[in-house]
Scaffold this motif. Sequence first.
Motif, mmCIF file in Angstrom:
data_model
loop_
_atom_site.group_PDB
_atom_site.id
_atom_site.type_symbol
_atom_site.label_atom_id
_atom_site.label_comp_id
_atom_site.label_asym_id
_atom_site.label_seq_id
_atom_site.Cartn_x
_atom_site.Cartn_y
_atom_site.Cartn_z
ATOM 1 N N LEU A 126 -2.861 8.249 3.756
ATOM 2 C CA LEU A 126 -1.502 7.903 3.348
ATOM 3 C C LEU A 126 -1.415 6.402 3.142
ATOM 4 O O LEU A 126 -1.855 5.629 4.001
ATOM 5 C CB LEU A 126 -0.489 8.318 4.410
ATOM 6 N N CYS A 127 -0.831 5.985 2.027
ATOM 7 C CA CYS A 127 -0.611 4.566 1.751
ATOM 8 C C CYS A 127 0.886 4.340 1.603
ATOM 9 O O CYS A 127 1.534 4.982 0.764
ATOM 10 C CB CYS A 127 -1.344 4.152 0.470
ATOM 11 N N CYS A 128 1.437 3.454 2.417
ATOM 12 C CA CYS A 128 2.878 3.201 2.376
ATOM 13 C C CYS A 128 3.258 2.489 1.081
ATOM 14 O O CYS A 128 2.754 1.409 0.785
ATOM 15 C CB CYS A 128 3.316 2.375 3.579
ATOM 16 N N THR A 129 4.154 3.109 0.322
ATOM 17 C CA THR A 129 4.682 2.524 -0.919
ATOM 18 C C THR A 129 6.208 2.490 -0.878
ATOM 19 O O THR A 129 6.868 2.497 -1.917
ATOM 20 C CB THR A 129 4.225 3.344 -2.139
ATOM 21 N N HIS A 130 6.774 2.423 0.327
ATOM 22 C CA HIS A 130 8.209 2.612 0.529
ATOM 23 C C HIS A 130 8.993 1.341 0.182
ATOM 24 O O HIS A 130 9.459 0.613 1.061
ATOM 25 C CB HIS A 130 8.453 3.031 1.976
ATOM 26 N N GLY A 131 9.143 1.108 -1.109
ATOM 27 C CA GLY A 131 9.803 -0.107 -1.575
ATOM 28 C C GLY A 131 11.255 -0.219 -1.163
ATOM 29 O O GLY A 131 11.771 -1.331 -1.019
ATOM 30 N N CYS A 136 7.394 -5.595 0.285
ATOM 31 C CA CYS A 136 5.940 -5.742 0.407
ATOM 32 C C CYS A 136 5.237 -4.405 0.215
ATOM 33 O O CYS A 136 4.127 -4.352 -0.329
ATOM 34 C CB CYS A 136 5.566 -6.329 1.767
ATOM 35 N N CYS A 137 5.881 -3.328 0.669
ATOM 36 C CA CYS A 137 5.272 -2.011 0.519
ATOM 37 C C CYS A 137 5.269 -1.576 -0.942
ATOM 38 O O CYS A 137 4.384 -0.817 -1.362
ATOM 39 C CB CYS A 137 6.002 -0.995 1.388
ATOM 40 N N GLY A 141 1.607 -2.093 -1.557
ATOM 41 C CA GLY A 141 1.290 -0.694 -1.318
ATOM 42 C C GLY A 141 0.994 0.085 -2.574
ATOM 43 O O GLY A 141 0.037 0.865 -2.625
ATOM 44 N N ASN A 142 1.796 -0.113 -3.629
ATOM 45 C CA ASN A 142 1.567 0.640 -4.859
ATOM 46 C C ASN A 142 0.231 0.296 -5.497
ATOM 47 O O ASN A 142 -0.488 1.181 -5.975
ATOM 48 C CB ASN A 142 2.712 0.389 -5.846
ATOM 49 N N ALA A 143 -0.124 -0.980 -5.494
ATOM 50 C CA ALA A 143 -1.408 -1.384 -6.079
ATOM 51 C C ALA A 143 -2.571 -0.774 -5.306
ATOM 52 O O ALA A 143 -3.549 -0.284 -5.892
ATOM 53 C CB ALA A 143 -1.515 -2.908 -6.097
ATOM 54 N N THR A 144 -2.472 -0.783 -3.988
ATOM 55 C CA THR A 144 -3.547 -0.218 -3.166
ATOM 56 C C THR A 144 -3.616 1.291 -3.318
ATOM 57 O O THR A 144 -4.709 1.871 -3.381
ATOM 58 C CB THR A 144 -3.341 -0.609 -1.693
ATOM 59 N N TYR A 145 -2.468 1.941 -3.411
ATOM 60 C CA TYR A 145 -2.461 3.393 -3.614
ATOM 61 C C TYR A 145 -3.184 3.767 -4.902
ATOM 62 O O TYR A 145 -4.030 4.674 -4.919
ATOM 63 C CB TYR A 145 -1.030 3.925 -3.633
ATOM 64 N N ALA A 173 1.323 -4.995 5.044
ATOM 65 C CA ALA A 173 1.016 -4.289 3.796
ATOM 66 C C ALA A 173 -0.201 -4.927 3.104
ATOM 67 O O ALA A 173 -0.410 -6.145 3.202
ATOM 68 C CB ALA A 173 2.227 -4.341 2.869
ATOM 69 N N ALA A 174 -1.014 -4.061 2.467
ATOM 70 C CA ALA A 174 -0.837 -2.633 2.300
ATOM 71 C C ALA A 174 -1.251 -1.897 3.577
ATOM 72 O O ALA A 174 -2.306 -2.142 4.129
ATOM 73 C CB ALA A 174 -1.658 -2.119 1.125
ATOM 74 N N SER A 175 -0.369 -0.964 3.988
ATOM 75 C CA SER A 175 -0.565 -0.236 5.232
ATOM 76 C C SER A 175 -1.033 1.184 4.932
ATOM 77 O O SER A 175 -0.460 1.863 4.073
ATOM 78 C CB SER A 175 0.751 -0.210 6.017
ATOM 79 N N VAL A 176 -2.066 1.615 5.649
ATOM 80 C CA VAL A 176 -2.692 2.913 5.385
ATOM 81 C C VAL A 176 -2.884 3.658 6.697
ATOM 82 O O VAL A 176 -3.205 3.055 7.725
ATOM 83 C CB VAL A 176 -4.052 2.715 4.665
ATOM 84 N N MET A 177 -2.687 4.967 6.646
ATOM 85 C CA MET A 177 -2.910 5.844 7.803
ATOM 86 C C MET A 177 -3.854 6.958 7.397
ATOM 87 O O MET A 177 -3.723 7.519 6.306
ATOM 88 C CB MET A 177 -1.568 6.447 8.249
#
Length: 309
Positions: A126-131, A136-137, A141-145, A173-177
């Motif tokens: 999971l990659c946080c993209t919660h703008g 920052c997410c 986050g979107n670029a990393t996703y 960020a980018a935060s990943v689980m």
Amino acid sequence: MADINRVFCAVQSRDAGDPLAGTGAHAQRNLLISWPSGKWLRSLRRASDMSEAVVDRIEAVVAAGRRVNLIHRRQQPANRHRIYLMPEKLQLDVEREQLPDVLDALLNNAPLDRWCASEAPKPLILCCTHGKKDKCCAKFGNATYQSLVKVVAESGHAFEVWQSSHLGGCRLAASVMVFPSTRKYGRLGEADIMPLLDAEANDRPYPPCYRGHSALTPVEQCAEVAALQWLAERNIVARVSIGPIEPGEGEETITTVSVNWQNRREQGQLLLRCVKSEVLRFDTCADIGPDGPTASAVWRVQHLKPVPH
């Protein structure tokens, strides 16, 4: 101070020397529900087109002790929801009108067989993209996703990659689980993706971006990450476990943590002196203001030494 409208909490956190280690806290019991990201609200578990029945049951699931996150990927139909249960490693797909019944069954510990629940065949990233929660997410986050999706497809690694709502630690960020390992990562850049995938494919953490195992306390995570980095510098691949802890006294607490490591050929023990200190940071972009960053407690390893055999 720079124009606060152009400051990102993730950039400020990195520049302030805010450590990743010790920030890996996360619930052990999780419910993940796919929902189109364009409908997400600021809450990690709410969407603008959720029915009251679904919202009420989600809140009841949370009250019963399970974290709920929304997830999304482009190929998932908007009104057909993929559900994951962790640590049970179950997945099921249901139509939107079935969601209240599924959540009722979960709340009542009833079987999910009628919805063809099965074991999740691949680990999840999971990659946080919660703008809507933090800019920052959205930015990092979107670029990393997108990079994660591309690299997983090209490499053939067996992972399911999803966008996620808030995972905690927006400033990292980018935060990943990763599930089911419940390992959390931060500041994941493009150069980190392939080595992280290689490590997780072998059920190992990737030390450069690792925040610590979610089941450990912050000081234990701090020691765990430092031990893994020490081993990596010596090209030693090993499992680590936290041993006895000797707590210190006073405001600037000094704690000694022992970490045991072992692989098929060798084993050892490390003693790590961890010191509690402060760092000036913004926890989220919403905290950025004219008063500047605030002091937050962090743990750092002051000294590490191997224990002689």
